[in-house]
Design an enzyme around this catalytic site. Structure first.
Site, short mmCIF file in Angstrom:
data_model
loop_
_atom_site.label_atom_id
_atom_site.label_comp_id
_atom_site.label_asym_id
_atom_site.label_seq_id
_atom_site.Cartn_x
_atom_site.Cartn_y
_atom_site.Cartn_z
N ASP A 143 -4.27 2.99 -2.64
CA ASP A 143 -5.51 3.10 -1.85
C ASP A 143 -6.16 4.44 -2.13
O ASP A 143 -5.75 5.47 -1.58
CB ASP A 143 -5.20 2.93 -0.35
N GLY B 289 -2.49 1.11 9.19
CA GLY B 289 -2.07 0.93 10.58
C GLY B 289 -3.15 0.46 11.54
O GLY B 289 -2.99 0.54 12.76
N SER C 259 0.86 -1.18 0.00
CA SER C 259 0.00 0.00 0.00
C SER C 259 0.91 1.24 0.00
O SER C 259 1.93 1.28 0.67
CB SER C 259 -0.86 0.03 1.26
N GLY D 46 1.04 -2.38 4.28
CA GLY D 46 1.47 -0.98 4.34
C GLY D 46 2.42 -0.77 5.50
O GLY D 46 3.64 -0.90 5.38
N SER D 47 1.85 -0.52 6.65
CA SER D 47 2.68 -0.14 7.81
C SER D 47 3.69 -1.22 8.17
O SER D 47 4.83 -0.90 8.56
CB SER D 47 1.80 0.20 9.01
N MET E 134 -11.21 -7.43 2.72
CA MET E 134 -10.66 -6.45 3.64
C MET E 134 -10.49 -7.09 5.02
O MET E 134 -11.44 -7.69 5.56
CB MET E 134 -11.59 -5.24 3.76
N GLY F 13 -10.19 2.75 5.20
CA GLY F 13 -10.11 4.18 5.46
C GLY F 13 -8.74 4.63 5.91
O GLY F 13 -8.32 5.74 5.59
N PHE F 14 -8.03 3.76 6.63
CA PHE F 14 -6.74 4.20 7.14
C PHE F 14 -5.76 3.03 7.20
O PHE F 14 -6.16 1.88 7.35
CB PHE F 14 -6.89 4.81 8.56
N HIS G 218 -0.10 -1.12 -4.88
CA HIS G 218 -1.52 -1.04 -4.49
C HIS G 218 -1.80 0.40 -4.06
O HIS G 218 -1.32 0.86 -3.02
CB HIS G 218 -1.77 -2.01 -3.33
N MET H 48 -9.12 7.01 -1.92
CA MET H 48 -10.21 7.29 -0.98
C MET H 48 -10.82 8.66 -1.30
O MET H 48 -10.09 9.61 -1.59
CB MET H 48 -9.67 7.29 0.46
N HIS I 206 -7.29 0.53 -5.71
CA HIS I 206 -8.33 0.07 -4.77
C HIS I 206 -9.23 1.28 -4.54
O HIS I 206 -8.89 2.17 -3.75
CB HIS I 206 -7.66 -0.42 -3.49
N ASP J 24 -6.14 -7.24 2.64
CA ASP J 24 -5.67 -5.86 2.78
C ASP J 24 -6.06 -5.32 4.16
O ASP J 24 -7.24 -5.20 4.47
CB ASP J 24 -6.35 -5.02 1.68
N GLY J 25 -5.00 -5.07 4.96
CA GLY J 25 -5.27 -4.46 6.27
C GLY J 25 -4.66 -5.26 7.40
O GLY J 25 -5.11 -6.38 7.66
N GLY J 26 -3.63 -4.69 8.01
CA GLY J 26 -3.00 -5.36 9.15
C GLY J 26 -2.18 -6.58 8.76
O GLY J 26 -1.91 -7.46 9.58
N MET K 219 -11.86 3.12 -2.97
CA MET K 219 -12.74 3.23 -1.81
C MET K 219 -13.53 4.53 -1.98
O MET K 219 -13.29 5.54 -1.30
CB MET K 219 -11.93 3.22 -0.51
C1 DX5 Z 1 -7.45 0.59 4.39
C2 DX5 Z 1 -6.24 0.48 3.54
C3 DX5 Z 1 -5.16 -0.23 4.34
C4 DX5 Z 1 -3.84 -0.27 3.68
C5 DX5 Z 1 -2.92 -1.25 4.39
O1 DX5 Z 1 -8.43 1.28 3.73
O2 DX5 Z 1 -6.56 -0.25 2.35
O3 DX5 Z 1 -5.62 -1.51 4.64
O4 DX5 Z 1 -4.01 -0.65 2.36
O5 DX5 Z 1 -2.67 -0.74 5.63
P1 DX5 Z 1 -1.84 -1.52 6.74
O6 DX5 Z 1 -1.02 -2.60 6.06
O7 DX5 Z 1 -0.99 -0.45 7.36
O8 DX5 Z 1 -2.86 -2.08 7.67
ZN ZN Z 2 -6.27 -1.19 -0.13
#
Ligand code: DX5
Ligand code: ZN
Length: 223
Positions: free
Chosen positions: A37, A147, A10, A197-198, A139, A144-145, A35, A39, A68, A175-177, A70
């Site tokens: 993101d 981390g 991300s 991402g993070s 997801m 939305g964010f 990827h 928004m 992606h 995607d996410g965490g 959103m």
């Molecule tokens: C949420 C984003 C996040 C991002 C990844 O809308 O789509 O999930 O891509 O973020 P991390 O890997 O930091 O959770």
């Molecule tokens: Zn994403």
């Protein structure tokens, strides 16, 4: 036969004042695609990349770009992101009144259509569009964010999506965490395209190590 694993970073955590350098550093670090993101501040509270921002980095790397989206009413924006150089465009099932038509429209533009599912959306939603998509994104956080904390209960949904896609040429993306401590479970559940991402940017041994480490944990979990 398991699909090859793909690491899809991300772009959210990068230093936006050096966006081009950061995208080139990701390519150098050995990721498989980028990827983005996207928004709109309506579908999700955050506001991020317009098509021109993505287009400005397109010539810098050879990697595939996936968007992606959103966003609400994605039909308004899809063509702009394809023109910006995104060869895969993912829309949220929750944002589409006519998901089948939107996915067909993405394919007609020459891009690979993908559908993203928020945590509350059942896997069953993809049944009647699985012939149209090249990626289904589960997801593992609420969008939305970056981390946020990984939602463990999504693992069973990854299993369901993987089962629904049996016999279809379609990537199962999460995607996410996603990081070294969570990637094994989602890959064991069937995921093969990993957005992170993070976790990639907080590795004190650097990006190259982070990508290799994530890939090693994922490969160890692939059946
Ligand atoms: C949420 C984003 C996040 C991002 C990844 O809308 O789509 O999930 O891509 O973020 P991390 O890997 O930091 O959770
Ligand atoms: Zn994403």
């Amino acid at each position: 036969m398991a699909r090859p694993l793909s690491i899809a970073p991300s772009v959210l955590p990068v230093d936006f004042s050096r966006l081009g350098d950061e995208i080139m550093a990701l390519e150098k670090a050995g990721v498989d695609l980028i990827h983005w993101d996207v928004m709109d501040g309506v579908f999700v509270p955050n506001l991020t990349f317009g098509p021109d921002v993505i287009a400005s980095t397109r010539p810098l790397v050879d990697l595939e770009f996936e968007a992606h989206l959103m966003v609400v009413e994605p039909d308004r924006l899809v063509e702009r992101y394809v023109e910006a150089g995104c060869s895969t465009v993912l829309v949220h099932a929750e944002a589409c009144d006519h998901l089948h038509r939107t996915l067909t429209y993405i394919a007609d533009l020459g891009a690979t259509p993908g559908v993203a599912l928020n945590p509350h959306t059942p896997a069953e939603v993809i049944r009647n569009v699985r012939d149209l998509v090249g990626v289904v994104l589960v997801m593992t956080v609420n969008p939305g964010f970056g981390g946020q904390s990984y939602i463990e209960t999504m693992e069973s949904k990854v299993v369901e999506v993987t089962s629904l896609l049996d016999g279809y040429d379609c990537a199962v993306e999460v995607d996410g965490g996603i990081g070294p401590t969570t990637v094994g479970a989602v890959v064991a559940a069937g995921a093969d395209r990993l957005v992170s991402g993070s976790a990639l940017f907080r590795d004190d041994k650097g990006l190259e190590h982070a990508v290799a480490d994530l890939r090693a944990h994922a490969e160890a979990a692939q059946a």
